[in-house]
Design a protein around this motif. Structure first.
Motif, PDB file in Angstrom:
ATOM      1  N   LYS A  97       0.833  -1.201   0.000  1.00 22.96           N
ATOM      2  CA  LYS A  97       0.000   0.000   0.000  1.00 22.96           C
ATOM      3  C   LYS A  97       0.872   1.257   0.000  1.00 22.96           C
ATOM      4  O   LYS A  97       0.690   2.167  -0.798  1.00 22.96           O
ATOM      5  N   LEU A  98       1.848   1.242   0.914  1.00 25.88           N
ATOM      6  CA  LEU A  98       2.759   2.382   1.010  1.00 25.88           C
ATOM      7  C   LEU A  98       3.520   2.563  -0.305  1.00 25.88           C
ATOM      8  O   LEU A  98       3.721   3.676  -0.780  1.00 25.88           O
ATOM      9  N   ALA A  99       3.935   1.435  -0.902  1.00 27.38           N
ATOM     10  CA  ALA A  99       4.676   1.497  -2.160  1.00 27.38           C
ATOM     11  C   ALA A  99       3.819   2.164  -3.234  1.00 27.38           C
ATOM     12  O   ALA A  99       4.298   3.008  -3.990  1.00 27.38           O
ATOM     13  N   ASP A 100       2.529   1.796  -3.290  1.00 30.12           N
ATOM     14  CA  ASP A 100       1.639   2.398  -4.285  1.00 30.12           C
ATOM     15  C   ASP A 100       1.504   3.897  -4.075  1.00 30.12           C
ATOM     16  O   ASP A 100       1.499   4.669  -5.024  1.00 30.12           O
ATOM     17  N   TYR A 101       1.396   4.301  -2.795  1.00 30.75           N
ATOM     18  CA  TYR A 101       1.268   5.727  -2.503  1.00 30.75           C
ATOM     19  C   TYR A 101       2.520   6.503  -2.885  1.00 30.75           C
ATOM     20  O   TYR A 101       2.453   7.578  -3.445  1.00 30.75           O
ATOM     21  N   LEU A 102       3.666   5.938  -2.527  1.00 27.84           N
ATOM     22  CA  LEU A 102       4.907   6.720  -2.622  1.00 27.84           C
ATOM     23  C   LEU A 102       5.612   6.607  -3.967  1.00 27.84           C
ATOM     24  O   LEU A 102       6.446   7.440  -4.294  1.00 27.84           O
ATOM     25  N   ASP A 103       5.289   5.562  -4.735  1.00 25.54           N
ATOM     26  CA  ASP A 103       6.067   5.317  -5.945  1.00 25.54           C
ATOM     27  C   ASP A 103       6.157   6.523  -6.890  1.00 25.54           C
ATOM     28  O   ASP A 103       7.254   6.869  -7.332  1.00 25.54           O
ATOM     29  N   PRO A 104       5.031   7.189  -7.200  1.00 27.78           N
ATOM     30  CA  PRO A 104       5.143   8.328  -8.124  1.00 27.78           C
ATOM     31  C   PRO A 104       6.102   9.396  -7.597  1.00 27.78           C
ATOM     32  O   PRO A 104       6.920   9.934  -8.343  1.00 27.78           O
ATOM     33  N   MET A 105       6.028   9.666  -6.300  1.00 26.82           N
ATOM     34  CA  MET A 105       6.898  10.692  -5.722  1.00 26.82           C
ATOM     35  C   MET A 105       8.360  10.263  -5.771  1.00 26.82           C
ATOM     36  O   MET A 105       9.249  11.071  -6.039  1.00 26.82           O
ATOM     37  N   LEU A 106       8.588   8.985  -5.520  1.00 28.01           N
ATOM     38  CA  LEU A 106       9.969   8.492  -5.548  1.00 28.01           C
ATOM     39  C   LEU A 106      10.536   8.610  -6.954  1.00 28.01           C
ATOM     40  O   LEU A 106      11.669   9.049  -7.149  1.00 28.01           O
ATOM     41  N   GLN A 107       9.744   8.218  -7.946  1.00 29.03           N
ATOM     42  CA  GLN A 107      10.236   8.292  -9.327  1.00 29.03           C
ATOM     43  C   GLN A 107      10.497   9.750  -9.708  1.00 29.03           C
ATOM     44  O   GLN A 107      11.459  10.061 -10.408  1.00 29.03           O
ATOM     45  N   PHE A 108       9.664  10.645  -9.218  1.00 34.11           N
ATOM     46  CA  PHE A 108       9.824  12.075  -9.472  1.00 34.11           C
ATOM     47  C   PHE A 108      11.129  12.574  -8.832  1.00 34.11           C
ATOM     48  O   PHE A 108      11.963  13.191  -9.482  1.00 34.11           O
ATOM     49  N   GLY A 109      11.308  12.236  -7.573  1.00 32.30           N
ATOM     50  CA  GLY A 109      12.487  12.709  -6.851  1.00 32.30           C
ATOM     51  C   GLY A 109      13.772  12.159  -7.431  1.00 32.30           C
ATOM     52  O   GLY A 109      14.778  12.862  -7.549  1.00 32.30           O
ATOM     53  N   ARG A 110      13.696  10.895  -7.836  1.00 33.12           N
ATOM     54  CA  ARG A 110      14.895  10.229  -8.333  1.00 33.12           C
ATOM     55  C   ARG A 110      15.371  10.863  -9.645  1.00 33.12           C
ATOM     56  O   ARG A 110      16.544  10.867  -9.961  1.00 33.12           O
ATOM     57  N   ALA A 111      14.418  11.378 -10.413  1.00 25.68           N
ATOM     58  CA  ALA A 111      14.755  11.897 -11.731  1.00 25.68           C
ATOM     59  C   ALA A 111      15.424  13.274 -11.667  1.00 25.68           C
ATOM     60  O   ALA A 111      15.986  13.735 -12.653  1.00 25.68           O
ATOM     61  N   ILE A 112      15.343  13.945 -10.505  1.00 29.33           N
ATOM     62  CA  ILE A 112      15.901  15.302 -10.411  1.00 29.33           C
ATOM     63  C   ILE A 112      17.406  15.224 -10.149  1.00 29.33           C
ATOM     64  O   ILE A 112      17.821  14.616  -9.172  1.00 29.33           O
ATOM     65  N   PRO A 113      18.216  15.866 -11.009  1.00 27.09           N
ATOM     66  CA  PRO A 113      19.660  15.886 -10.720  1.00 27.09           C
ATOM     67  C   PRO A 113      19.907  16.732  -9.472  1.00 27.09           C
ATOM     68  O   PRO A 113      19.477  17.884  -9.428  1.00 27.09           O
ATOM     69  N   PRO A 114      20.569  16.190  -8.465  1.00 24.82           N
ATOM     70  CA  PRO A 114      20.715  16.913  -7.194  1.00 24.82           C
ATOM     71  C   PRO A 114      21.348  18.300  -7.315  1.00 24.82           C
ATOM     72  O   PRO A 114      20.940  19.195  -6.573  1.00 24.82           O
ATOM     73  N   PRO A 115      22.313  18.533  -8.224  1.00 18.71           N
ATOM     74  CA  PRO A 115      22.873  19.893  -8.274  1.00 18.71           C
ATOM     75  C   PRO A 115      21.831  20.962  -8.586  1.00 18.71           C
ATOM     76  O   PRO A 115      21.962  22.110  -8.162  1.00 18.71           O
ATOM     77  N   PHE A 138      20.446  13.885  -0.611  1.00 21.26           N
ATOM     78  CA  PHE A 138      19.427  13.801  -1.653  1.00 21.26           C
ATOM     79  C   PHE A 138      19.946  13.046  -2.880  1.00 21.26           C
ATOM     80  O   PHE A 138      19.204  12.337  -3.552  1.00 21.26           O
ATOM     81  N   GLY A 139      21.235  13.206  -3.140  1.00 17.41           N
ATOM     82  CA  GLY A 139      21.794  12.557  -4.325  1.00 17.41           C
ATOM     83  C   GLY A 139      22.022  11.066  -4.154  1.00 17.41           C
ATOM     84  O   GLY A 139      21.910  10.305  -5.119  1.00 17.41           O
ATOM     85  N   VAL A 140      22.359  10.630  -2.943  1.00 12.22           N
ATOM     86  CA  VAL A 140      22.792   9.236  -2.804  1.00 12.22           C
ATOM     87  C   VAL A 140      21.752   8.324  -2.151  1.00 12.22           C
ATOM     88  O   VAL A 140      21.963   7.127  -2.040  1.00 12.22           O
TER      89      VAL A 140
END
Lengths: 265, 264
Positions: A97-115, A138-140
């Protein structure tokens, strides 16, 4: 590590002196100030950082001033990210359930270059250690988080059923079944994060820092000290190599069961 | 001590087992045998509380099984995935005993005693991947023994080992369980094994699995791999069970009506 793999590893090192000699020859022929010879870089490294007293393993004041804050940031950032990543990863891996809720946000966050987030971190934390740590964390965090989640989600069904049949408590299932079963994947994530942490440590020191390896690199570059710039570059390469090698050594100990079990199957 | 009442389970539209009625008495060794895909594993998983059957009830000591009961142990077929590779044999056997509220020392002692009983006292410190398949399955058996369950479920426990090891393990289970007076429900597809190991053999049909035969094995004990198998009674029983498992000519009695079981 077996004897044979150690020998074959050492044998593979012949490439290192060959590359060094070729590099030396190339830079001597080119006579370019931007490309100093490796021998001059080595001399400069020794002058800058390794001509100190024996009691401090030859480290100079400059070395300690540059390495200590950098390594401090690197490890602090990596450890913080690892803890947060493992914690979140376990939660996500164990709860669909948690995975379903958070997945879009995680994919969004992961795609942002930290610099790119540096200005935001500046606004949040002002210039200083907090911002630098935020950049590294945030980067690692992503490799640890996603690998932990995956490792905890894909625990063999039979392991879990055995635990259920024998009535393990939830804590025992987590600590004695799920986490050990996920450690190979968690460690793969930790290792990737460690090498990323080195890169982001330098990035964080290029922006708004007055100490550390990245700051030294920037100052040398702004003062046209090309040999010094190269000395920093070599230093970072060696540091990355050493970090990876020590991590593999640690992993080899902790995951001995995994490596050896895989070899026998 | 174990009672199955009209036990039925469907996975979606697939009808795995159909109204199984079965009673197992204290101290009995009951073998359930059937063709592949007769719902043997579904049956075992329902009894162990790993799945919730869609119909009927499982009663253990008169109480319905809700979640996994605490006086029941399982020996799975796939020992390589049932033992934890990050733990030694001793730790694998001792881990379930944490639930029993035993101290670390008491757990280690109980685990060591169980390992010695299955002949692995010297290998207690070894890891599963340092052991042969037969040894790993012995560790699983030791884990079940140390847990002191009143009912031991075995899911094709000897299906993944070679013939010699299989005979050794069969005798080991018979000897050790007789010693502890344990009740065993052993699931197998091997007709010969079911007659050799069981006090009773229950035969299931093809899916949806239901009981087509329930035979008492009246063979003298202790069983012996060679002598028991050459007894006339053994040969006859094995043939009877074999015919039932094939199910070709068997008739199914259902609500007083008879009809041919479809043949493949």
């Amino acid at each position: 590590m077996t004897r044979r793999s150690l020998l074959s590893r050492l044998a593979g090192l012949w490439i290192v002196p060959v590359v060094l000699v070729l590099w030396e020859l190339a830079t001597r022929f080119a006579e370019q100030p931007y490309f100093p010879s490796p021998s001059s870089i080595a001399v400069r490294i020794q002058e800058l950082w390794f001509s100190g007293p024996l009691s401090r393993v030859l480290l100079t004041d400059d070395a300690i001033d540059a390495f200590a804050p950098s390594l401090g940031r690197l490890f602090a950032g990596w450890i913080l990210a690892s803890l947060a990543g493992i914690l979140l990863g376990v939660a996500i891996g164990r709860s669909a359930k948690l995975a379903d809720y958070l997945d879009p946000m995680l994919q969004f966050g992961r795609a942002i270059p930290p610099p790119l987030l540096v200005p935001i971190f500046f606004a949040l934390f002002q210039i200083g250690t907090a911002t630098q740590l935020a950049i590294i964390v945030f980067g690692v965090i992503w490799p640890v988080l996603l690998n932990t989640a995956d490792g905890c989600r894909t625990v063999d069904r039979q392991y879990l059923e055995t635990a259920r049949v024998f009535g393990f408590t939830r804590t025992d299932v987590l600590w004695r079944v799920v986490l050990p079963a996920a450690t190979p994947k968690i460690f793969a994530g930790l290792r990737l994060s460690l090498s990323l942490a080195l890169i982001l440590m330098v990035v964080s020191e290029l922006i708004g820092s007055t100490s550390g390896i990245g700051y030294g690199l920037l100052t040398a570059q702004q003062n046209f000290l090309f040999v010094d710039v190269w000395a920093y570059i070599v230093l970072l390469g060696v540091l990355g190599f050493l970090l990876n090698a020590s991590f593999l050594l640690l992993e080899g100990r902790i995951l001995a069961w995994h490596h050896r079990a895989r070899r026998t199957i | 001590m174990l009672e199955l009442v009209d036990l039925t389970h469907r996975y979606g539209t697939y009808h795995a087992i159909d109204r199984i009625n079965l009673t197992v008495k204290q101290g009995e060794v009951v073998c359930v045998v059937g063709p592949s895909g007769c719902g043997k594993s579904t049956l075992l998983r329902s009894i162990a509380g790993l799945i919730k059957p869609t119909g009927g009830a499982v009663l253990l000591d008169g109480r319905p099984v809700e979640s996994t009961p605490d006086n029941l142990a399982v020996v799975f077929q796939d020992y390589s995935r049932s033992l934890y590779p990050w733990l030694s044999a001793l730790a694998n056997v001792g881990l379930p005993l944490r639930r029993r509220g035993m101290s670390r020392k008491a757990r280690d002692e109980a685990a060591m005693a169980a390992l010695t009983e299955v002949g692995l006292g010297a290998a207690a410190g070894k890891f599963p991947w340092e052991m042969s398949g037969g040894m790993q399955q012995r560790v699983s058996i030791a884990r079940a023994l140390a847990y002191r369950p009143s009912l031991l479920l075995m899911d094709e426990p000897f299906g993944s080992v070679d013939a010699q090891t299989r005979e050794e393990l069969e005798d080991l289970v018979l000897r050790v369980c007789a010693h502890h007076g344990m009740t065993i429900l052993l699931i197998t597809h091997d007709v010969d094994e079911s007659v050799y190991v069981g006090d009773r053999v229950v035969v299931l049909s093809k899916a949806p699995g239901h009981v087509v035969g329930d035979l008492t094995v009246d063979l003298p004990g202790p069983r012996d791999q060679i002598r028991t198998r050459e007894l006339d009674a053994f040969v006859k029983l094995r043939a009877d069970v074999g015919r039932m498992v094939r199910g070709m000519s068997a008739r199914r009695f259902d609500n007083g009506m008879t009809h041919e079981v479809e043949t493949r």
